[in-house]
Design an enzyme around this catalytic site. Structure first.
Site: not given
Ligand code: ASP
Length: 330
Positions: A88, A190, A208, A218, A241-242
């Protein structure tokens, strides 16, 4: 007593000086307390997920030698970017729907300077390109082909980031081509990192490959200053993150820093920012968001929507992986 002009002036001067003295003494007291706490806590670095443990080691090398927080966070997240087994971040990151690995990253330092790259391909260390955008250009963000050109002109090497493992995962995904954001994807997303150095200065970094098998083009929250990461050296720093869309819609990291400015602890600020998502975005239960925050005193906080978010914290007590608190008791 009837106030003569002279009397009035001397009385009001007295009151003014009196209130100034009170104000100054409170400020001075607060200032002294902040300094004392910071002296006890600094240096300190925190970063998202279990991959943060290795990243913190590299950051600590800088911090323990009285290096700057901005150098520490860059060096720290570079470890994760270079790790091919990490699906990731950086090389080895899962590609988008079209099989292309596209990267987002940003940095911000104690002067409020910021740099970022989005939708960058073929470069192993997007964080260092973001750093150069900050240090060498009048801009904050470079994107796509322009960011790549800038990287090549700056001496970075064009590299194939799609590893065999990532390609296989993409081919497997293509069979059904269903895009479903998975909560806590394999528990390593991330890498976001914020640090307070020995001089009491704050900086942050975030990098990330974004959501696996996302639409081509995107861009997530991670390269957006204020969403994926934010630093205000007077107050604190935060990183996310997320599912980036939720963070962008609520300006998560900036919000956390503003909550801290208004007197909340880093922990309270993270919890309030997760609560903001709950208030504003009805489908929040379908997604995971994790926030980390640090303040000027070196106090830290973390919170997420779902169980499963953890972070690494390195200070004088060592490098520890800690489970964050979470909103949904599922
Ligand atoms: N925040 C990151 C994104 O939306 C991905 C992640 O942290 O899982 O690209």
């Amino acid at each position: 007593m009837k106030l003569s002009r002279r009397n009035f002036i001397s009385k009001s001067t007295f009151v003014t000086i009196g209130s100034l003295l009170t104000l100054n003494s409170i400020t001075a007291k607060e200032f002294a307390e902040t300094k004392l706490k910071a002296r006890k806590n600094k240096p300190v670095v925190i970063s998202t997920w279990s991959h943060g443990v290795a990243a913190n080691e590299a950051a600590w090398e800088v911090l323990k030698n009285k290096g700057k927080a901005i150098d520490a966070v860059e060096k720290g997240v570079m470890v994760t970017e270079a790790d091919e087994d990490n699906s990731s971040v950086g090389i080895g990151g899962f590609p988008d729907r079209d099989g292309k690995v596209t990267l987002d990253a940003c940095v911000m330092d104690e002067t409020g300077n910021a740099g970022s790259v989005s939708f960058l391909q073929h470069i192993v260390h997007p964080i260092s390109v973001a750093r150069l955008v900050m240090d060498k250009t009048p801009h904050v963000m470079l994107s796509g082909e322009g960011a790549f050109q800038f990287a090549i002109e700056s001496g970075f090497k064009k590299t194939n980031l799609l590893t065999e493992k990532a390609k296989k995962a993409w081919e497997k995904w293509k069979v059904k081509s269903e895009y479903e954001p998975v909560i806590n994807i394999e528990n390593h997303d991330t890498i976001g990192m914020v640090a307070l150095d020995s001089d009491g200065n704050l900086s942050g970094a975030c990098t990330t490959s974004g959501l696996a098998f996302k639409m081509h083009g995107r861009v997530g929250d991670s390269p957006i200053i204020g969403a994926g990461m934010f630093v205000d050296n007077e107050v604190g720093a935060a990183v996310a993150t997320g599912m980036g869309e939720l963070v962008m819609k609520t300006m998560g990291s900036f919000l956390i820093v503003e909550f801290m400015r208004n007197g909340l602890s880093p922990q309270e600020a993270c919890e309030k920012a997760i609560d903001r998502i709950k208030q504003k975005l009805p489908d929040y239960k379908n997604f995971q968001i994790g926030y980390l925050a640090i303040n000027k005193q070196g106090e830290t906080g973390a919170y997420s929507i779902h169980k499963g978010f953890n972070y690494a914290k390195y200070n004088k007590k060592g490098n520890n992986l800690i489970d964050a608190g979470h909103l949904l008791k599922d």
